[in-house]
Write a protein that holds these residues in place. Structure first.
Motif, PDB file in Angstrom:
ATOM      1  N   THR A 121      39.621   0.017  25.004  1.00 42.69           N
ATOM      2  CA  THR A 121      38.880   1.226  25.382  1.00 42.69           C
ATOM      3  C   THR A 121      39.614   2.479  24.928  1.00 42.69           C
ATOM      4  OG1 THR A 121      37.951   0.089  27.311  1.00 42.69           O
ATOM      5  CG2 THR A 121      37.856   2.499  27.310  1.00 42.69           C
ATOM      6  N   MET A 122      40.933   2.484  25.064  1.00 39.86           N
ATOM      7  CA  MET A 122      41.711   3.623  24.594  1.00 39.86           C
ATOM      8  C   MET A 122      41.529   3.807  23.089  1.00 39.86           C
ATOM      9  SD  MET A 122      45.166   3.000  26.902  1.00 39.86           S
ATOM     10  CE  MET A 122      46.037   4.490  26.474  1.00 39.86           C
ATOM     11  N   ALA A 123      41.526   2.699  22.361  1.00 42.74           N
ATOM     12  CA  ALA A 123      41.329   2.775  20.911  1.00 42.74           C
ATOM     13  C   ALA A 123      39.954   3.341  20.584  1.00 42.74           C
ATOM     14  CB  ALA A 123      41.495   1.384  20.299  1.00 42.74           C
ATOM     15  N   GLU A 124      38.940   2.937  21.341  1.00 42.68           N
ATOM     16  CA  GLU A 124      37.580   3.444  21.113  1.00 42.68           C
ATOM     17  C   GLU A 124      37.509   4.954  21.306  1.00 42.68           C
ATOM     18  OE1 GLU A 124      35.180   1.209  23.782  1.00 42.68           O
ATOM     19  OE2 GLU A 124      35.426  -0.690  22.674  1.00 42.68           O
ATOM     20  N   HIS A 125      38.246   5.463  22.301  1.00 38.34           N
ATOM     21  CA  HIS A 125      38.273   6.909  22.525  1.00 38.34           C
ATOM     22  C   HIS A 125      38.911   7.630  21.329  1.00 38.34           C
ATOM     23  CE1 HIS A 125      36.592   6.946  26.470  1.00 38.34           C
ATOM     24  NE2 HIS A 125      37.570   6.287  27.042  1.00 38.34           N
ATOM     25  N   ILE A 126      40.003   7.069  20.805  1.00 43.19           N
ATOM     26  CA  ILE A 126      40.671   7.682  19.644  1.00 43.19           C
ATOM     27  C   ILE A 126      39.760   7.655  18.428  1.00 43.19           C
ATOM     28  CG2 ILE A 126      42.620   7.470  18.049  1.00 43.19           C
ATOM     29  CD1 ILE A 126      44.250   6.314  20.388  1.00 43.19           C
ATOM     30  N   ILE A 127      39.059   6.535  18.246  1.00 41.42           N
ATOM     31  CA  ILE A 127      38.166   6.382  17.097  1.00 41.42           C
ATOM     32  C   ILE A 127      37.037   7.409  17.137  1.00 41.42           C
ATOM     33  CG2 ILE A 127      36.416   4.842  16.088  1.00 41.42           C
ATOM     34  CD1 ILE A 127      38.341   2.503  16.946  1.00 41.42           C
ATOM     35  N   SER A 128      36.493   7.633  18.325  1.00 41.41           N
ATOM     36  CA  SER A 128      35.343   8.542  18.444  1.00 41.41           C
ATOM     37  C   SER A 128      35.751  10.008  18.563  1.00 41.41           C
ATOM     38  CB  SER A 128      34.492   8.154  19.660  1.00 41.41           C
ATOM     39  OG  SER A 128      35.240   8.240  20.858  1.00 41.41           O
ATOM     40  N   ALA A 129      37.037  10.276  18.790  1.00 36.82           N
ATOM     41  CA  ALA A 129      37.495  11.660  18.959  1.00 36.82           C
ATOM     42  C   ALA A 129      37.590  12.377  17.620  1.00 36.82           C
ATOM     43  CB  ALA A 129      38.857  11.682  19.642  1.00 36.82           C
ATOM     44  N   GLU A 130      37.390  13.679  17.659  1.00 36.21           N
ATOM     45  CA  GLU A 130      37.609  14.482  16.452  1.00 36.21           C
ATOM     46  C   GLU A 130      39.101  14.543  16.133  1.00 36.21           C
ATOM     47  OE1 GLU A 130      35.802  18.299  16.588  1.00 36.21           O
ATOM     48  OE2 GLU A 130      33.762  17.529  16.730  1.00 36.21           O
ATOM     49  N   SER A 131      39.918  14.649  17.166  1.00 33.35           N
ATOM     50  CA  SER A 131      41.365  14.626  16.983  1.00 33.35           C
ATOM     51  C   SER A 131      42.021  14.133  18.273  1.00 33.35           C
ATOM     52  CB  SER A 131      41.907  16.016  16.624  1.00 33.35           C
ATOM     53  OG  SER A 131      41.804  16.890  17.735  1.00 33.35           O
ATOM     54  N   THR A 132      43.226  13.620  18.128  1.00 34.61           N
ATOM     55  CA  THR A 132      43.997  13.135  19.281  1.00 34.61           C
ATOM     56  C   THR A 132      45.386  13.742  19.231  1.00 34.61           C
ATOM     57  OG1 THR A 132      42.800  11.030  19.421  1.00 34.61           O
ATOM     58  CG2 THR A 132      44.990  11.110  20.415  1.00 34.61           C
ATOM     59  N   GLY A 133      45.780  14.393  20.310  1.00 31.40           N
ATOM     60  CA  GLY A 133      47.127  14.916  20.424  1.00 31.40           C
ATOM     61  C   GLY A 133      47.961  13.962  21.255  1.00 31.40           C
ATOM     62  N   VAL A 134      49.095  13.519  20.713  1.00 34.06           N
ATOM     63  CA  VAL A 134      50.001  12.622  21.435  1.00 34.06           C
ATOM     64  C   VAL A 134      51.133  13.475  21.994  1.00 34.06           C
ATOM     65  CG1 VAL A 134      51.466  10.585  21.290  1.00 34.06           C
ATOM     66  CG2 VAL A 134      49.432  10.756  19.844  1.00 34.06           C
ATOM     67  N   PHE A 135      51.273  13.470  23.305  1.00 36.50           N
ATOM     68  CA  PHE A 135      52.246  14.323  23.971  1.00 36.50           C
ATOM     69  C   PHE A 135      53.312  13.459  24.641  1.00 36.50           C
ATOM     70  CE2 PHE A 135      48.425  16.707  23.456  1.00 36.50           C
ATOM     71  CZ  PHE A 135      48.804  18.018  23.282  1.00 36.50           C
ATOM     72  N   ALA A 136      54.576  13.699  24.280  1.00 34.89           N
ATOM     73  CA  ALA A 136      55.689  12.945  24.846  1.00 34.89           C
ATOM     74  C   ALA A 136      56.956  13.769  24.696  1.00 34.89           C
ATOM     75  CB  ALA A 136      55.845  11.596  24.153  1.00 34.89           C
ATOM     76  N   THR A 137      57.931  13.481  25.534  1.00 30.82           N
ATOM     77  CA  THR A 137      59.181  14.238  25.493  1.00 30.82           C
ATOM     78  C   THR A 137      60.370  13.298  25.326  1.00 30.82           C
ATOM     79  OG1 THR A 137      59.393  14.166  27.912  1.00 30.82           O
ATOM     80  CG2 THR A 137      58.255  16.069  26.964  1.00 30.82           C
ATOM     81  N   GLY A 138      61.444  13.834  24.763  1.00 30.47           N
ATOM     82  CA  GLY A 138      62.684  13.080  24.637  1.00 30.47           C
ATOM     83  C   GLY A 138      62.552  11.836  23.780  1.00 30.47           C
ATOM     84  N   SER A 139      63.385  10.833  24.087  1.00 29.29           N
ATOM     85  CA  SER A 139      63.400   9.607  23.286  1.00 29.29           C
ATOM     86  C   SER A 139      62.099   8.822  23.423  1.00 29.29           C
ATOM     87  CB  SER A 139      64.583   8.726  23.706  1.00 29.29           C
ATOM     88  OG  SER A 139      64.509   8.412  25.083  1.00 29.29           O
ATOM     89  N   TYR A 140      61.341   9.106  24.483  1.00 30.97           N
ATOM     90  CA  TYR A 140      60.099   8.356  24.704  1.00 30.97           C
ATOM     91  C   TYR A 140      58.967   8.849  23.819  1.00 30.97           C
ATOM     92  CZ  TYR A 140      63.155   7.085  28.464  1.00 30.97           C
ATOM     93  OH  TYR A 140      64.255   6.659  29.160  1.00 30.97           O
ATOM     94  N   ALA A 141      59.262   9.815  22.954  1.00 31.57           N
ATOM     95  CA  ALA A 141      58.285  10.235  21.945  1.00 31.57           C
ATOM     96  C   ALA A 141      58.273   9.262  20.761  1.00 31.57           C
ATOM     97  CB  ALA A 141      58.622  11.639  21.444  1.00 31.57           C
ATOM     98  N   ALA A 142      59.255   8.360  20.694  1.00 36.77           N
ATOM     99  CA  ALA A 142      59.348   7.446  19.552  1.00 36.77           C
ATOM    100  C   ALA A 142      58.092   6.594  19.360  1.00 36.77           C
ATOM    101  CB  ALA A 142      60.583   6.561  19.679  1.00 36.77           C
ATOM    102  N   PRO A 143      57.549   5.949  20.413  1.00 36.57           N
ATOM    103  CA  PRO A 143      56.300   5.205  20.211  1.00 36.57           C
ATOM    104  C   PRO A 143      55.152   6.125  19.808  1.00 36.57           C
ATOM    105  CG  PRO A 143      57.377   4.533  22.259  1.00 36.57           C
ATOM    106  CD  PRO A 143      58.071   5.763  21.780  1.00 36.57           C
ATOM    107  N   GLY A 144      55.175   7.368  20.287  1.00 44.56           N
ATOM    108  CA  GLY A 144      54.154   8.339  19.919  1.00 44.56           C
ATOM    109  C   GLY A 144      54.220   8.698  18.450  1.00 44.56           C
TER     110      GLY A 144
END
Length: 280
Positions: A121-144
């Motif tokens: 479902t998360m993938a479907e939201h990204i697919i249908s979105a015009e754009s997706t902003g990935v927000f993360a801080t510190g070392s945990y931004a690596a998967p982002g």
């Protein structure tokens, strides 16, 4: 430790709890470190109840059983520690085999507990979105970073925002109901990230979250995936979060095979023209 204490207090405030369940929660509140790593039988002994009561207590609180409740206790206990305290907590390991075994344990747990339909479902939201902003801080931004980089290779407008809070504010201010706000938060949550998610939600953007426990961000989220992140080393493990991202990227790639092959072909050409990637 206040956030852990507040969590236990919120669980104990449920008027429908039995006296035995309240006794179990009292033991957890008084000794969170021991409760986070003990068996159901050991906790039953501490609470002076039988082991079936511990299992029923976990289920009455919304968990599938003691293992799921125990994992949540651990993640919340570890999140209550300072960086120095977490280092001291894990310092005794110091073996590669131990570190690898821990990640294998986490992956096995995620395979059992994580519903892939949530990621679909998360993938479907990204697919249908015009754009997706990935927000993360510190070392945990690596998967982002992995999500944004590979999603762009596949032709999706996905961008990582891991810089200053003011720059993140600018990005959230540009979101529309056609966009997605994707947050990755492990160990401790950023208060700024929670406020930004709230603002994104108010603007009508879909809020998607990957976290290691239920928290203020998951309460805001339209969809969230919980992944284990305990570690035998200094920082929380990124292995399960990265595995979830890899699956998400696979969903994006499989959505439109023709587009995927076309975009990757163009990437290959540009790599060759710019010599950005070589085989040497």
């Amino acid at each position: 430790m206040s956030s852990f204490s507040e969590w236990i207090a919120s669980l104990r405030s449920n008027a429908r709890l039995t006296r035995a369940t309240d006794a179990v929660l009292g033991v957890i509140a008084s000794g969170p470190e021991e409760a986070a790593y003990c068996s159901a039988q050991a906790l039953a002994n501490l609470a002076d109840v039988n082991v079936a009561t511990v299992v029923r207590a976990a289920q009455s609180l919304g968990y599938s059983g003691w293992p799921a409740f125990s994992a949540d206790i651990r993640s919340r206990y570890l999140a209550s520690l300072s960086s120095r305290s977490l280092y001291l907590h894990n310092r005794g390991a110091g073996m590669l085999e131990t570190s690898i075994d821990k990640d294998i344990e986490l992956l096995e747990r995620m395979r059992i507990e994580l519903d892939e339909n949530v990621l679909n479902t998360m993938a479907e939201h990204i697919i249908s979105a015009e754009s997706t902003g990935v927000f993360a801080t510190g070392s945990y931004a690596a998967p982002g970073m992995q999500l944004a980089h590979v999603a762009q290779m596949l032709g999706y407008r996905v961008h990582l925002h891991s810089g200053s809070v003011t720059s993140m504010v600018n990005e959230v201010n540009l979101l529309t109901p056609s966009d997605c706000f994707f947050a990755i938060t492990l160990w401790k949550s950023s208060r700024a990230l929670v406020r930004l998610a709230e603002a994104a939600h108010e603007k009508g953007a879909k809020v998607l979250v990957i976290s290691d426990r239920r928290n203020s961000l998951t309460e805001i989220a339209d969809e969230f995936a919980l992944v284990p992140a305990e570690s035998s080393e200094l920082i929380s493990s990124l292995v399960c979060a990265t595995s979830a991202i890899q699956y998400l990227l696979g969903c994006l790639a499989r959505h439109d095979e023709e587009q995927t092959q076309r975009m990757l072909g163009k990437i290959d050409e540009l790599w060759g023209v710019t010599a950005a990637i070589t085989e040497e």
